[in-house]
Design a protein around this motif. Structure first.
Motif, PDB file in Angstrom:
ATOM      1  N   VAL A   2       1.053  -8.161  -3.593  1.00 35.78           N
ATOM      2  CA  VAL A   2       0.565  -7.584  -4.477  1.00 35.78           C
ATOM      3  C   VAL A   2      -0.907  -7.342  -4.216  1.00 35.78           C
ATOM      4  N   ALA A   3      -1.852  -8.337  -3.841  1.00 36.19           N
ATOM      5  CA  ALA A   3      -3.177  -8.278  -3.582  1.00 36.19           C
ATOM      6  C   ALA A   3      -3.437  -7.194  -2.132  1.00 36.19           C
ATOM      7  N   VAL A   4      -2.545  -7.281  -1.253  1.00 33.03           N
ATOM      8  CA  VAL A   4      -2.629  -6.659  -0.132  1.00 33.03           C
ATOM      9  C   VAL A   4      -2.529  -5.313  -0.361  1.00 33.03           C
ATOM     10  N   SER A   5      -1.451  -4.834  -0.902  1.00 32.23           N
ATOM     11  CA  SER A   5      -1.145  -3.414  -1.225  1.00 32.23           C
ATOM     12  C   SER A   5      -2.157  -2.911  -2.388  1.00 32.23           C
ATOM     13  N   GLN A   6      -2.829  -3.641  -3.229  1.00 34.02           N
ATOM     14  CA  GLN A   6      -4.013  -2.892  -3.786  1.00 34.02           C
ATOM     15  C   GLN A   6      -4.972  -2.891  -2.939  1.00 34.02           C
ATOM     16  N   ALA A   7      -5.567  -3.858  -2.118  1.00 30.40           N
ATOM     17  CA  ALA A   7      -6.719  -3.889  -1.401  1.00 30.40           C
ATOM     18  C   ALA A   7      -6.575  -2.681  -0.293  1.00 30.40           C
ATOM     19  N   ILE A   8      -5.684  -2.422   0.430  1.00 29.46           N
ATOM     20  CA  ILE A   8      -5.523  -1.462   1.369  1.00 29.46           C
ATOM     21  C   ILE A   8      -4.980   0.032   0.901  1.00 29.46           C
ATOM     22  N   GLY A   9      -4.620  -0.012  -0.392  1.00 24.74           N
ATOM     23  CA  GLY A   9      -4.070   1.376  -0.710  1.00 24.74           C
ATOM     24  C   GLY A   9      -2.765   1.558  -0.534  1.00 24.74           C
ATOM     25  N   ALA A  10      -1.674   0.403  -0.339  1.00 19.42           N
ATOM     26  CA  ALA A  10      -0.517   0.981  -0.103  1.00 19.42           C
ATOM     27  C   ALA A  10       0.194   0.822  -1.424  1.00 19.42           C
ATOM     28  N   ASP A  11       1.373   1.623  -1.522  1.00 20.20           N
ATOM     29  CA  ASP A  11       2.022   1.843  -2.857  1.00 20.20           C
ATOM     30  C   ASP A  11       3.195   0.830  -2.721  1.00 20.20           C
ATOM     31  N   GLN A  12       3.257   0.081  -3.933  1.00 17.09           N
ATOM     32  CA  GLN A  12       4.206  -1.230  -4.173  1.00 17.09           C
ATOM     33  C   GLN A  12       5.516  -0.475  -3.895  1.00 17.09           C
ATOM     34  N   GLY A  13       5.754   0.609  -4.327  1.00 20.39           N
ATOM     35  CA  GLY A  13       7.377   1.107  -4.326  1.00 20.39           C
ATOM     36  C   GLY A  13       7.569   1.317  -2.992  1.00 20.39           C
TER      37      GLY A  13
END
Length: 480
Positions: free
Chosen positions: A165-176
């Motif tokens: 979750v933290a990585v997705s938020q930090a680099i702008g990846a879509d969690q879906g």
């Protein structure tokens, strides 16, 4: 300041962080905040801006992930205490048959590992592995090794686990998209890990006599090594939280039937399907579409998990006789164990913000650009190195994301490519689980392995699965 000076400050900061965590045994949250302040001041961030930089880094990170981690923990706790996890695992064993019981436990580890944290999942499922090994009179490791590795793989790769979750938020990846790409990648990694574990467990390894007696009901094990009992052992989960390392019973009402297999499975996959539906709606439906708007709201990770918490509370709780007070108590009991995880994630956001505000991020991006290595490779190698150095998957992923974010922003990658970068970091975070990792000690204590046997089995398997995971993300790169 010159790039060389900034890079030296960054290297000193990372080295200090590792020394504080490994040598001084400072809690990772405190270590990250202290190092962030030191790096900011050394790199020339004005003192008047220091507090605002820290608050911005903490707030921007926790504003996105704190709710997700907390809700995910509540879902896992309800599934655990309702007896749903054990019922699900036993149902899989019945469906797969006695000959494929190791595969059934591996599948159980994969599915239950999505809502349940690794440490908790290991505690829930290990008694089942004990029972199966006792009934079959076969080595415990053949059942426990692929099952534990499956749960650790999900922990490293997929939301709602904190590192992902933290990585997705930090680099702008879509969690879906991380889920859409990550679930099949994780499934393949786990299946190949299962096959590799069969080779690793062909020979018998020395086993702690106390664990052998607990599993098989006998006083000693052949070629047994060591004599410590896991009965009252605890370990640090890598985030400063003490976790019990002895299998624990669930808080179920023996007068109620166990939750049905289909019910538990439906509750586990509901938030995943909602998040995927939201991602597909945004990519396939036209702007202004009412259906797209509905799917976007329902598919927001926070909303999807909130819906699933309500469903779990009703289906596994209220409908089975739990009153409102007990449901609230169960949900609240999930929060203390993840509070430090949330704070560590926030502190990682502070470190990343400091790197950007001080100019260190751009300096690192320049150097990494000159290496000529693709972002995917850098993400994997950096996460693997930090994981091997300090032990915690979550800390390794958060730190890697903070260091690489400026480079990824400069690379102008698509959302799908950023999602693969997030998975590559997860592959690095899965690898090299060894003696500085609480998960390594939990697994070896529960299975009665000595240090050397743990390194030959658990460490080798997790590293091989991490490399396989990276290979799969690299294979998908040309397709996105």
């Amino acid at each position: 300041m010159t790039h060389t000076t900034l890079l030296l400050i960054a290297a000193a900061g990372v080295a200090t962080l590792l020394l504080l965590i490994l040598r001084a045994k400072v809690q990772p949250f405190v270590a990250l905040v202290v190092v962030s302040i030191g790096v900011a001041l050394a790199a020339g961030v004005p003192a008047a801006d220091l507090v605002k930089t820290i608050e911005d880094g903490m707030g921007s990170t926790l504003g996105h992930i704190a709710t997700i981690i907390a809700l995910g923990a509540m879902i896992g706790r309800i599934v655990e205490l309702s007896g749903g996890a054990q019922a699900f695992a036993h149902s899989l064993i019945d469906r797969f048959g006695s000959r494929r019981t190791p595969l059934a436990l591996t599948v159980a580890g994969f599915v239950l590992g999505i809502p349940v944290f690794f440490e908790v999942g290991l505690i829930i499922l290990m008694p089942i592995a004990y029972g199966v090994a006792r009934a079959s009179r076969k080595p415990l490791l053949g059942y426990a090794l692929p099952m534990g590795a499956a749960m650790l793989t999900v922990h490293a790769f997929l939301p709602p686990h904190p590192g992902a979750v933290a990585v997705s938020q930090a680099i702008g990846a879509d969690q879906g998209l991380v889920l859409l790409l990550g679930i099949p990648v994780t499934a393949v990694v786990i299946f190949l890990g299962y096959l590799l574990s069969r080779r690793l467990t062909r020979r018998e390894y020395p086993m702690d006599p106390a664990v052998y007696a607990e599993v098989y009901g006998e006083e000693s094990a052949p070629e047994a090594a060591g004599s410590s009992t896991p009965a009252a052992s605890t370990a640090d989960d890598g985030h400063g939280t003490a976790v019990l390392t002895k299998p624990a019973a669930t808080d179920t009402n023996p007068g109620l039937p166990a939750p049905a297999f289909g019910t538990v499975l439906a509750l586990i996959v509901t938030p995943i399907l909602l998040i995927l539906a939201g991602t597909l709606g945004q990519n396939l439906l036209a702007d202004g579409s009412a259906l797209r708007a509905v799917l976007t709201v329902l598919g927001a990770p926070m909303v999807a998990l909130l819906i699933d918490v309500a469903l779990c509370a009703y289906v596994l709780g209220a409908r089975r006789g739990w009153d409102r007070t007990h449901i609230a108590s169960v949900m609240g009991s999930a929060l203390p164990s993840v509070a430090m995880v949330i704070l560590v994630a926030g502190a990682g956001g502070v470190f990343g913000k400091v790197l950007v505000a001080s100019g260190i991020g751009d300096a690192i991006a320049d150097v990494l650009d000159r290496t000529g290595l693709p972002a995917l490779v850098l993400a994997f190698l950096m996460a693997l190195t930090l994981r091997a150095a300090q032990g915690s998957t979550t800390v390794a992923l958060i730190t890697t994301a903070g260091i690489l974010t400026p480079l990824l922003q400069r690379a102008d990658l698509s959302t799908a490519q950023l999602s693969l970068v997030a998975l590559a970091m997860g592959a690095g975070g899965l690898s090299v689980s060894h003696i500085n990792d609480a998960g390594y000690w939990m697994f070896t204590k529960l299975t009665g392995l000595d240090v050397a046997s743990g390194l030959r089995t658990w460490t080798v398997l997790t590293t091989a699965m991490g490399v396989i995971g990276f290979g799969l993300t690299a294979a998908l790169w040309p397709l996105v």
